[in-house]
Design a protein around this motif. Structure first.
Motif, mmCIF file in Angstrom:
data_model
loop_
_atom_site.group_PDB
_atom_site.id
_atom_site.type_symbol
_atom_site.label_atom_id
_atom_site.label_comp_id
_atom_site.label_asym_id
_atom_site.label_seq_id
_atom_site.Cartn_x
_atom_site.Cartn_y
_atom_site.Cartn_z
ATOM 1 N N LEU A 1 0.835 -1.203 0.000
ATOM 2 C CA LEU A 1 0.000 0.000 0.000
ATOM 3 C C LEU A 1 0.865 1.246 0.000
ATOM 4 C CD1 LEU A 1 -2.594 -0.847 2.806
ATOM 5 C CD2 LEU A 1 -2.821 -1.226 0.342
ATOM 6 N N GLY B 1 -2.560 1.737 8.065
ATOM 7 C CA GLY B 1 -3.143 1.935 9.393
ATOM 8 C C GLY B 1 -4.651 2.105 9.417
ATOM 9 N N GLY C 1 -6.752 -0.505 8.034
ATOM 10 C CA GLY C 1 -7.390 -1.791 7.760
ATOM 11 C C GLY C 1 -7.544 -2.110 6.282
ATOM 12 N N THR D 1 -6.050 -5.573 5.294
ATOM 13 C CA THR D 1 -6.884 -6.672 5.793
ATOM 14 C C THR D 1 -8.116 -6.847 4.911
ATOM 15 O OG1 THR D 1 -6.081 -6.193 8.018
ATOM 16 C CG2 THR D 1 -8.072 -7.535 7.846
ATOM 17 N N HIS E 1 8.513 -8.390 10.200
ATOM 18 C CA HIS E 1 7.440 -7.542 9.657
ATOM 19 C C HIS E 1 6.141 -7.809 10.423
ATOM 20 C CE1 HIS E 1 5.389 -4.931 7.080
ATOM 21 N NE2 HIS E 1 5.838 -5.320 5.912
ATOM 22 N N LYS F 1 -5.153 -11.742 11.081
ATOM 23 C CA LYS F 1 -6.534 -11.238 11.131
ATOM 24 C C LYS F 1 -7.416 -11.903 10.065
ATOM 25 C CE LYS F 1 -5.670 -6.764 11.080
ATOM 26 N NZ LYS F 1 -6.068 -5.328 11.008
#
Ligand SMILES: CC(C)(COP(=O)(O)OP(=O)(O)OC[C@H]1O[C@@H](n2cnc3c(N)ncnc32)[C@H](O)[C@@H]1OP(=O)(O)O)[C@@H](O)C(=O)NCCC(=O)NCCS
Length: 180
Positions: A101, A107, A109, A112, A138, A147
Protein backbone atom coordinates in the motif's frame (compact mmCIF):
# COMPACT_ATOMS: atom_id res chain seq x y z
CA UNK A 1 -13.16 -25.75 -16.36
CA UNK A 2 -11.64 -23.68 -13.54
CA UNK A 3 -13.64 -20.49 -12.95
CA UNK A 4 -11.69 -17.30 -13.61
CA UNK A 5 -11.24 -14.55 -11.05
CA UNK A 6 -13.34 -11.44 -11.70
CA UNK A 7 -11.65 -8.53 -13.51
CA UNK A 8 -13.13 -6.24 -10.88
CA UNK A 9 -14.70 -6.60 -7.44
CA UNK A 10 -15.85 -4.37 -4.61
CA UNK A 11 -15.62 -4.61 -0.84
CA UNK A 12 -17.03 -2.22 1.78
CA UNK A 13 -14.51 0.56 1.11
CA UNK A 14 -12.46 -0.72 -1.83
CA UNK A 15 -12.62 -1.37 -5.54
CA UNK A 16 -10.13 -3.98 -6.74
CA UNK A 17 -9.48 -4.44 -10.44
CA UNK A 18 -7.09 -6.00 -12.87
CA UNK A 19 -4.29 -3.56 -13.84
CA UNK A 20 -4.13 -1.86 -17.25
CA UNK A 21 -1.03 -0.65 -19.14
CA UNK A 22 -2.12 2.92 -18.50
CA UNK A 23 -1.85 2.42 -14.71
CA UNK A 24 1.98 2.30 -14.77
CA UNK A 25 2.64 5.98 -13.91
CA UNK A 26 0.23 5.97 -10.99
CA UNK A 27 1.62 2.72 -9.58
CA UNK A 28 5.19 4.02 -9.84
CA UNK A 29 4.31 7.32 -8.17
CA UNK A 30 2.12 5.86 -5.44
CA UNK A 31 4.19 2.88 -4.27
CA UNK A 32 6.44 0.83 -6.56
CA UNK A 33 9.07 3.60 -6.76
CA UNK A 34 8.94 4.49 -3.04
CA UNK A 35 12.01 3.15 -1.16
CA UNK A 36 10.24 3.46 2.21
CA UNK A 37 7.19 1.48 1.14
CA UNK A 38 9.17 -1.21 -0.72
CA UNK A 39 11.76 -1.81 2.02
CA UNK A 40 10.45 -5.27 3.01
CA UNK A 41 9.14 -6.58 -0.32
CA UNK A 42 10.85 -9.30 -2.34
CA UNK A 43 11.51 -7.19 -5.48
CA UNK A 44 13.79 -4.19 -6.06
CA UNK A 45 12.25 -0.71 -5.71
CA UNK A 46 11.33 0.39 -9.23
CA UNK A 47 13.88 2.89 -10.56
CA UNK A 48 11.67 4.21 -13.32
CA UNK A 49 8.19 3.71 -14.72
CA UNK A 50 9.73 1.26 -17.21
CA UNK A 51 10.32 -1.18 -14.33
CA UNK A 52 6.63 -0.85 -13.47
CA UNK A 53 5.69 -1.44 -17.14
CA UNK A 54 7.83 -4.61 -17.10
CA UNK A 55 5.93 -5.83 -14.05
CA UNK A 56 2.59 -5.13 -15.75
CA UNK A 57 3.73 -7.19 -18.76
CA UNK A 58 4.64 -10.07 -16.46
CA UNK A 59 1.28 -9.74 -14.71
CA UNK A 60 -0.62 -9.74 -18.02
CA UNK A 61 1.05 -13.11 -18.69
CA UNK A 62 -0.19 -14.37 -15.32
CA UNK A 63 -3.73 -13.32 -16.17
CA UNK A 64 -3.43 -15.08 -19.55
CA UNK A 65 -2.08 -18.34 -18.18
CA UNK A 66 -3.90 -18.59 -14.84
CA UNK A 67 -7.35 -17.82 -13.42
CA UNK A 68 -6.19 -14.47 -11.97
CA UNK A 69 -3.15 -12.29 -11.32
CA UNK A 70 -2.64 -9.03 -9.47
CA UNK A 71 -5.32 -6.52 -8.51
CA UNK A 72 -4.97 -2.79 -7.96
CA UNK A 73 -6.71 -1.44 -4.87
CA UNK A 74 -8.69 1.81 -5.16
CA UNK A 75 -10.71 3.81 -2.65
CA UNK A 76 -14.40 3.61 -3.53
CA UNK A 77 -14.88 6.96 -1.82
CA UNK A 78 -12.57 9.05 -4.01
CA UNK A 79 -11.10 6.70 -6.65
CA UNK A 80 -7.55 7.10 -5.35
CA UNK A 81 -5.07 4.29 -6.06
CA UNK A 82 -4.15 2.83 -2.65
CA UNK A 83 -1.98 -0.18 -3.55
CA UNK A 84 -1.98 -3.67 -4.92
CA UNK A 85 -2.58 -7.29 -3.99
CA UNK A 86 -3.28 -10.45 -5.99
CA UNK A 87 -2.76 -14.12 -6.57
CA UNK A 88 0.34 -15.75 -8.02
CA UNK A 89 -0.51 -19.30 -9.06
CA UNK A 90 2.15 -21.98 -8.54
CA UNK A 91 -0.26 -24.74 -9.60
CA UNK A 92 -4.05 -24.86 -10.09
CA UNK A 93 -4.46 -25.60 -6.37
CA UNK A 94 -1.67 -23.54 -4.83
CA UNK A 95 -1.22 -19.77 -4.96
CA UNK A 96 0.76 -17.09 -3.15
CA UNK A 97 -0.64 -13.74 -2.13
CA UNK A 98 0.84 -10.45 -0.92
CA UNK A 99 0.01 -6.75 -0.66
CA UNK A 100 1.57 -3.34 -0.81
CA UNK A 101 0.00 0.00 0.00
CA UNK A 102 1.04 3.61 -0.56
CA UNK A 103 2.26 5.02 2.78
CA UNK A 104 -0.73 7.35 3.23
CA UNK A 105 -3.07 4.32 3.11
CA UNK A 106 -1.48 2.46 6.04
CA UNK A 107 -3.14 1.94 9.39
CA UNK A 108 -6.79 1.92 8.29
CA UNK A 109 -7.39 -1.79 7.76
CA UNK A 110 -7.06 -1.55 3.97
CA UNK A 111 -4.62 -4.47 3.68
CA UNK A 112 -6.88 -6.67 5.79
CA UNK A 113 -9.94 -5.80 3.67
CA UNK A 114 -8.02 -6.43 0.43
CA UNK A 115 -6.57 -9.71 1.67
CA UNK A 116 -10.01 -10.97 2.67
CA UNK A 117 -11.11 -10.27 -0.92
CA UNK A 118 -8.15 -12.29 -2.25
CA UNK A 119 -9.09 -15.23 -0.03
CA UNK A 120 -12.57 -15.11 -1.60
CA UNK A 121 -11.15 -14.98 -5.15
CA UNK A 122 -8.79 -17.85 -4.35
CA UNK A 123 -11.71 -19.90 -3.09
CA UNK A 124 -13.76 -19.11 -6.23
CA UNK A 125 -10.89 -20.11 -8.53
CA UNK A 126 -10.28 -23.52 -6.95
CA UNK A 127 -7.21 -22.73 -4.86
CA UNK A 128 -6.82 -25.13 -1.94
CA UNK A 129 -3.70 -23.68 -0.34
CA UNK A 130 -3.19 -19.89 -0.29
CA UNK A 131 0.08 -18.85 1.31
CA UNK A 132 2.13 -15.75 2.01
CA UNK A 133 5.71 -15.11 3.06
CA UNK A 134 6.94 -12.13 5.03
CA UNK A 135 10.17 -10.91 6.58
CA UNK A 136 10.47 -12.31 10.11
CA UNK A 137 10.43 -8.80 11.66
CA UNK A 138 7.44 -7.54 9.66
CA UNK A 139 4.92 -7.49 12.50
CA UNK A 140 2.28 -5.45 10.65
CA UNK A 141 2.22 -7.84 7.70
CA UNK A 142 2.10 -10.91 9.97
CA UNK A 143 -0.77 -9.32 11.85
CA UNK A 144 -2.75 -8.71 8.64
CA UNK A 145 -2.39 -12.41 7.78
CA UNK A 146 -3.47 -13.51 11.26
CA UNK A 147 -6.53 -11.24 11.13
CA UNK A 148 -7.55 -13.07 7.93
CA UNK A 149 -7.18 -16.49 9.59
CA UNK A 150 -3.91 -17.51 7.96
CA UNK A 151 -2.02 -19.96 10.20
CA UNK A 152 1.64 -19.40 10.92
CA UNK A 153 3.29 -22.59 9.71
CA UNK A 154 6.84 -21.78 10.62
CA UNK A 155 10.04 -19.92 9.96
CA UNK A 156 11.90 -20.58 6.72
CA UNK A 157 15.47 -19.96 7.79
CA UNK A 158 17.79 -17.94 5.52
CA UNK A 159 15.12 -18.31 2.85
CA UNK A 160 15.11 -15.12 0.82
CA UNK A 161 17.14 -12.07 -0.01
CA UNK A 162 15.34 -8.77 0.40
CA UNK A 163 16.88 -6.64 -2.35
CA UNK A 164 15.97 -3.32 -0.69
CA UNK A 165 17.65 -4.08 2.64
CA UNK A 166 21.28 -2.99 2.91
CA UNK A 167 22.89 -6.35 3.66
CA UNK A 168 22.88 -9.04 0.98
CA UNK A 169 22.37 -11.81 3.55
CA UNK A 170 19.42 -14.21 3.07
CA UNK A 171 16.79 -13.47 5.69
CA UNK A 172 14.49 -15.65 7.77
CA UNK A 173 10.92 -15.55 6.50
CA UNK A 174 7.58 -16.35 8.15
CA UNK A 175 5.35 -18.73 6.20
CA UNK A 176 1.59 -18.30 6.61
CA UNK A 177 -1.13 -20.26 4.83
CA UNK A 178 -4.88 -20.79 4.76
CA UNK A 179 -6.48 -23.98 3.46
CA UNK A 180 -9.64 -23.43 1.42
C1 LIG B 1 2.05 -4.21 5.66
C2 LIG B 1 0.94 -3.31 5.12
C3 LIG B 1 0.37 -3.93 3.88
C4 LIG B 1 -0.14 -3.18 6.20
O1 LIG B 1 -1.23 -2.46 5.65
P1 LIG B 1 -2.36 -1.79 6.57
O2 LIG B 1 -3.51 -1.45 5.70
O3 LIG B 1 -1.73 -0.70 7.37
O4 LIG B 1 -2.72 -3.00 7.49
P2 LIG B 1 -4.04 -3.13 8.39
O5 LIG B 1 -4.41 -1.76 8.88
O6 LIG B 1 -5.07 -3.90 7.63
O7 LIG B 1 -3.54 -4.05 9.57
C5 LIG B 1 -2.30 -3.84 10.19
C6 LIG B 1 -2.37 -4.40 11.59
O8 LIG B 1 -1.05 -4.52 12.08
C7 LIG B 1 -0.92 -3.72 13.26
N1 LIG B 1 0.44 -3.19 13.24
C8 LIG B 1 0.91 -2.16 12.53
N2 LIG B 1 2.21 -1.96 12.80
C9 LIG B 1 2.56 -2.94 13.68
C10 LIG B 1 3.77 -3.27 14.35
N3 LIG B 1 4.90 -2.59 14.12
N4 LIG B 1 3.74 -4.31 15.22
C11 LIG B 1 2.60 -5.01 15.43
N5 LIG B 1 1.43 -4.74 14.82
C12 LIG B 1 1.42 -3.71 13.96
C13 LIG B 1 -1.99 -2.66 13.15
O9 LIG B 1 -2.33 -2.15 14.42
C14 LIG B 1 -3.12 -3.49 12.53
O10 LIG B 1 -3.75 -4.33 13.47
P3 LIG B 1 -5.16 -3.94 14.19
O11 LIG B 1 -6.16 -3.79 13.08
O12 LIG B 1 -5.43 -5.11 15.06
O13 LIG B 1 -4.92 -2.65 14.91
C15 LIG B 1 1.46 -1.91 4.77
O14 LIG B 1 2.12 -1.39 5.88
C16 LIG B 1 2.39 -1.90 3.57
O15 LIG B 1 1.96 -1.82 2.43
N6 LIG B 1 3.72 -1.95 3.83
C17 LIG B 1 4.68 -1.89 2.75
C18 LIG B 1 4.68 -3.08 1.83
C19 LIG B 1 4.89 -4.36 2.55
O16 LIG B 1 5.77 -4.44 3.39
N7 LIG B 1 4.09 -5.35 2.19
C20 LIG B 1 4.12 -6.65 2.82
C21 LIG B 1 5.23 -7.47 2.32
S1 LIG B 1 5.20 -9.07 3.15
Amino acid sequence: MTPRGPDQLETGRLLLRRPRETDAEAIFTRYSGDPFVTRLVGWPTHRSVDDTRAFLLFDAGQWSNHPAGSYLIFSRENGQLLGSTGLLFESPMRAMTGYILAADAWGRGVATEALAAMVAVARQTGVRRLFALCHHEHAASAHVLEKCDFAREGVLRAYAEFPNLAAGEPQDVLCYAILL
